[in-house]
Write an enzyme that holds these catalytic residues in place. Structure first.
Site, PDB file in Angstrom:
ATOM      1  N   GLU A 291      -9.694  10.191  11.847  1.00  0.00           N
ATOM      2  CA  GLU A 291      -9.816   8.754  11.561  1.00  0.00           C
ATOM      3  C   GLU A 291      -8.408   8.180  11.637  1.00  0.00           C
ATOM      4  O   GLU A 291      -7.596   8.404  10.736  1.00  0.00           O
ATOM      5  CB  GLU A 291     -10.395   8.541  10.151  1.00  0.00           C
TER       6      GLU A 291
ATOM      7  N   CYS B 195      -6.302   0.259   7.913  1.00  0.00           N
ATOM      8  CA  CYS B 195      -6.508   0.706   9.301  1.00  0.00           C
ATOM      9  C   CYS B 195      -7.310  -0.320  10.083  1.00  0.00           C
ATOM     10  O   CYS B 195      -7.143  -0.477  11.275  1.00  0.00           O
ATOM     11  CB  CYS B 195      -7.201   2.056   9.317  1.00  0.00           C
TER      12      CYS B 195
HETATM   13  P1  NAD Z   1       0.340   9.975   8.193  1.00  0.00           P
HETATM   14  O1  NAD Z   1      -0.257  10.404   9.472  1.00  0.00           O
HETATM   15  O2  NAD Z   1       1.800   9.865   8.104  1.00  0.00           O
HETATM   16  O3  NAD Z   1      -0.087  10.964   7.000  1.00  0.00           O
HETATM   17  C1  NAD Z   1      -1.435  11.180   6.652  1.00  0.00           C
HETATM   18  C2  NAD Z   1      -1.553  12.508   5.942  1.00  0.00           C
HETATM   19  O4  NAD Z   1      -1.216  13.559   6.843  1.00  0.00           O
HETATM   20  C3  NAD Z   1      -0.624  12.684   4.736  1.00  0.00           C
HETATM   21  O5  NAD Z   1      -1.331  13.356   3.729  1.00  0.00           O
HETATM   22  C4  NAD Z   1       0.487  13.560   5.292  1.00  0.00           C
HETATM   23  O6  NAD Z   1       1.134  14.336   4.326  1.00  0.00           O
HETATM   24  C5  NAD Z   1      -0.266  14.435   6.262  1.00  0.00           C
HETATM   25  N1  NAD Z   1       0.531  14.986   7.362  1.00  0.00           N
HETATM   26  C6  NAD Z   1       1.573  14.410   7.998  1.00  0.00           C
HETATM   27  N2  NAD Z   1       2.003  15.214   9.002  1.00  0.00           N
HETATM   28  C7  NAD Z   1       1.207  16.309   8.993  1.00  0.00           C
HETATM   29  C8  NAD Z   1       1.134  17.483   9.787  1.00  0.00           C
HETATM   30  N3  NAD Z   1       1.969  17.700  10.798  1.00  0.00           N
HETATM   31  N4  NAD Z   1       0.183  18.398   9.506  1.00  0.00           N
HETATM   32  C9  NAD Z   1      -0.693  18.198   8.494  1.00  0.00           C
HETATM   33  N5  NAD Z   1      -0.667  17.109   7.695  1.00  0.00           N
HETATM   34  C10 NAD Z   1       0.260  16.165   7.957  1.00  0.00           C
HETATM   35  O7  NAD Z   1      -0.378   8.603   7.823  1.00  0.00           O
HETATM   36  P2  NAD Z   1      -0.108   7.660   6.578  1.00  0.00           P
HETATM   37  O8  NAD Z   1       1.183   6.957   6.828  1.00  0.00           O
HETATM   38  O9  NAD Z   1      -0.302   8.393   5.321  1.00  0.00           O
HETATM   39  O10 NAD Z   1      -1.326   6.628   6.706  1.00  0.00           O
HETATM   40  C11 NAD Z   1      -1.277   5.506   7.493  1.00  0.00           C
HETATM   41  C12 NAD Z   1      -2.032   5.697   8.790  1.00  0.00           C
HETATM   42  O11 NAD Z   1      -3.373   6.084   8.502  1.00  0.00           O
HETATM   43  C13 NAD Z   1      -2.140   4.432   9.589  1.00  0.00           C
HETATM   44  O12 NAD Z   1      -1.915   4.703  10.947  1.00  0.00           O
HETATM   45  C14 NAD Z   1      -3.584   4.002   9.393  1.00  0.00           C
HETATM   46  O13 NAD Z   1      -4.112   3.204  10.408  1.00  0.00           O
HETATM   47  C15 NAD Z   1      -4.274   5.311   9.296  1.00  0.00           C
HETATM   48  N6  NAD Z   1      -5.552   5.150   8.589  1.00  0.00           N
HETATM   49  C16 NAD Z   1      -6.730   5.321   9.272  1.00  0.00           C
HETATM   50  C17 NAD Z   1      -7.944   5.104   8.629  1.00  0.00           C
HETATM   51  C18 NAD Z   1      -9.263   5.293   9.338  1.00  0.00           C
HETATM   52  O14 NAD Z   1     -10.273   5.469   8.662  1.00  0.00           O
HETATM   53  N7  NAD Z   1      -9.326   5.243  10.664  1.00  0.00           N
HETATM   54  C19 NAD Z   1      -7.954   4.724   7.310  1.00  0.00           C
HETATM   55  C20 NAD Z   1      -6.745   4.545   6.647  1.00  0.00           C
HETATM   56  C21 NAD Z   1      -5.554   4.779   7.299  1.00  0.00           C
END
Ligand code: NAD
Length: 508
Positions: A231, A265
């Site tokens: 997502e 998002c």
């Molecule tokens: P992010 O990708 O930086 O981090 C998300 C999660 O992934 C965190 O828990 C982080 O610790 C973990 N993570 C980061 N790198 C990783 C790796 N290499 N391996 C495993 N885990 C890892 O995102 P964010 O900044 O926390 O959230 C914002 C983003 O999320 C925005 O792009 C937003 O659009 C998206 N988002 C999508 C939805 C949806 O339902 N489509 C909903 C909310 C947010």
């Protein structure tokens, strides 16, 4: 230790212990152990725990909204209406629908397989790893966690390191509502922990976060063929036609773009307005934007940004737009922002074009760029003109036109004369097209993705053979006659009956 600071007030909160990278194998062993019993329970037995959790959450709304506010800086009313309520509603939805979705489903069987029965059954995958972001730290963790649990899985949840208080809260909620030990384990830590947890080869990965991280996770998962749901981000368009209710559309645009300070998002990130009503719409939006209240009280509309790094991304995109000729119609230019504050005033940008980052890349901040269009086809082309496809909205008094436009949009979700709506309806599958993600959750399939979908056909076992089994001798011609009659134009049922008898004879 993960430091926690209320981004809106700067107040330091308690530190949260991180899980060590060396403990990931033990976490999965514990999950596997707990899952054995959990899988053995019927769906309705599992649902009794869900009810306890729902009642517990409904009795603690103040505590929940206070913690989410402290973790994210969002107003408490927003925490309540858009992070807590959807979870409670979703639990109730699972309580009502999970049995029908997850119990055995009978299917019809083609006439060629006369005498047999067919069904589908849903079997837990095992241990599901859920990695969640910081913007809606409760619902984006709990909805997939609960969906996986309903199917009989154990869950390892890695919440965002940016909002660990909510992670801790989730852990306590499961404990207090007496779910079996270790059936949900909350592993607090950063991306290194996320990577380490994937290396342990969970049976499924459900990831919500950025496109960049989603691609890394998908690559890592592909090496071990671990199935995933991703997502990811969005750059959601809003198309306003001249025959729309402009009053409503302007209010929706302001809420859609600025709720949670735009850190959504599926927030409204681009607005396309038909030229004949462009000026009127802009005036309304300007006025509404300037009247928004920012702060930390329960009466304020907008809280602070949650994550300092996000402010930098918003700043760069706004600067890029202003340097390329965009005009600020509300809010402050980045050079006037207070560097010590996590609050950014909501901004309306005019004179924008599709080449600017603000119209191409996810902003995840309180910015509403507005652009005029002339024709329906042009609006569709503009709306489809990014690499994202999470959500969209179309505004018109002509339902036929609005539905026609929605049908042409490459997007996972869309609303007509409303914004961000579909995610709030637990019956509707949610997910993205293009770079916005892979797979769906919510609805029936949101429960089934966490299960092996097993197709079964049964025979009474009384007959000694089947017509398609060996030997093939003497079967080719009658097969042809039979299939031509069944599937072709020439319906010679007499010849088909004769052919069937020949096949049966050859099968003996
Ligand atoms: P992010 O990708 O930086 O981090 C998300 C999660 O992934 C965190 O828990 C982080 O610790 C973990 N993570 C980061 N790198 C990783 C790796 N290499 N391996 C495993 N885990 C890892 O995102 P964010 O900044 O926390 O959230 C914002 C983003 O999320 C925005 O792009 C937003 O659009 C998206 N988002 C999508 C939805 C949806 O339902 N489509 C909903 C909310 C947010």
């Amino acid at each position: 230790m993960l430091k926690t600071i209320n981004p809106a007030t700067g107040t330091e909160m308690k530190e949260i212990e991180e899980v060590s990278l060396s403990s990931t194998a033990r976490i999965y062993q514990q999950a596997e152990q707990a899952q054995k019993d959990w899988q053995g329970k019927s769906v309705s037995e599992r649902l009794a725990y869900f009810q306890s959790l729902r009642l517990l959450m409904a009795s603690k709304l103040d505590q929940l909204s206070t913690i989410i506010h402290a973790d994210t800086g969002k107003p408490k009313a927003e925490a309540l209406a858009t992070d807590i309520m959807p979870v409670i509603d979703y639990i109730q939805h699972i309580e009502k629908t999970a049995e029908a979705s997850l119990n055995r489903q009978s299917q019809s069987t083609p006439v060629l397989f006369w005498g047999k029965k067919s069904y589908i059954e849903y079997m837990a995958r095992g241990t599901v790893l859920i990695i969640s972001p910081w913007n809606y730290p409760l619902q984006l963790s709990l909805i997939p966690v609960l969906s996986a649990l309903a199917g009989g899985n154990a869950v390892v949840l890695k919440p965002s390191e940016v909002t660990p208080l909510t992670g801790r809260l989730i852990e306590l909620l499961f404990k207090e509502s007496r779910f079996p030990d270790q059936i949900v384990q909350v592993a607090q830590g950063g991306k290194e922990l996320g990577e380490a947890l994937i290396k342990e080869k969970p049976d499924y990965i459900f990831f919500t976060g950025s496109v960049k991280t989603g691609k890394i996770i998908q690559e890592q998962a592909a090496r071990d063929l671990i199935p995933t749901t991703l997502e990811l981000g969005g750059k959601d368009p809003m198309i306003v036609f001249e025959d729309a209710n402009l009053e409503r559309a302007a209010k929706a645009a302001v809420w859609g773009a600025f709720t949670n300070s735009g850190q959504v998002c599926m927030s409204t990130e681009r607005v396309y307005v038909q030229r004949s009503v462009y000026q009127t719409f802009v005036r309304k939006v300007q006025e509404l934007t300037m009247n928004l209240k920012q702060g930390t009280s329960i009466h304020d509309d907008l809280g602070s940004m949650t994550f300092p790094k996000q402010i930098q991304i918003v700043k760069e995109q706004v600067e890029d737009a202003l340097n390329k000729g965009a005009v600020l119609a509300a809010g402050d230019a980045p050079e006037n922002w207070d560097n010590d504050s996590m609050f950014i005033k909501p901004m309306v940008l005019l004179n924008v074009n599709q080449e600017m980052d603000i119209m191409k890349e996810e902003t995840f901040g309180p910015v509403m760029p507005i652009m005029p269009f002339d024709r329906e086809e042009e609006a569709i082309e503009l709306a489809n003109g990014t690499s994202y496809g999470l959500n969209a909205s179309v505004w018109s008094g002509d339902m036929e036109k609005a539905e026609r436009v929605v049908a042409s949009l490459v997007t996972g979700n869309a609303a007509i004369n409303d914004v961000m709506l579909t995610v709030m309806n637990p019956n509707l599958p949610f997910g993205g097209a293009k770079n916005s993600g892979i797979g769906r959750y919510h609805g029936e399939q949101g429960l089934r993705i966490f299960c092996h979908e097993k197709s079964v056909m049964t025979d009474s076992g009384k007959r000694n053979t089947e017509i398609q089994w060996f030997p093939y001798k003497g079967k080719y011609k009658p097969f042809k006659t039979l299939f031509q009659t069944m599937f072709g134009r020439n319906k010679n049922w007499k010849a088909a009956g004769q052919a069937y008898r020949e096949i049966m004879k050859a099968s003996k």
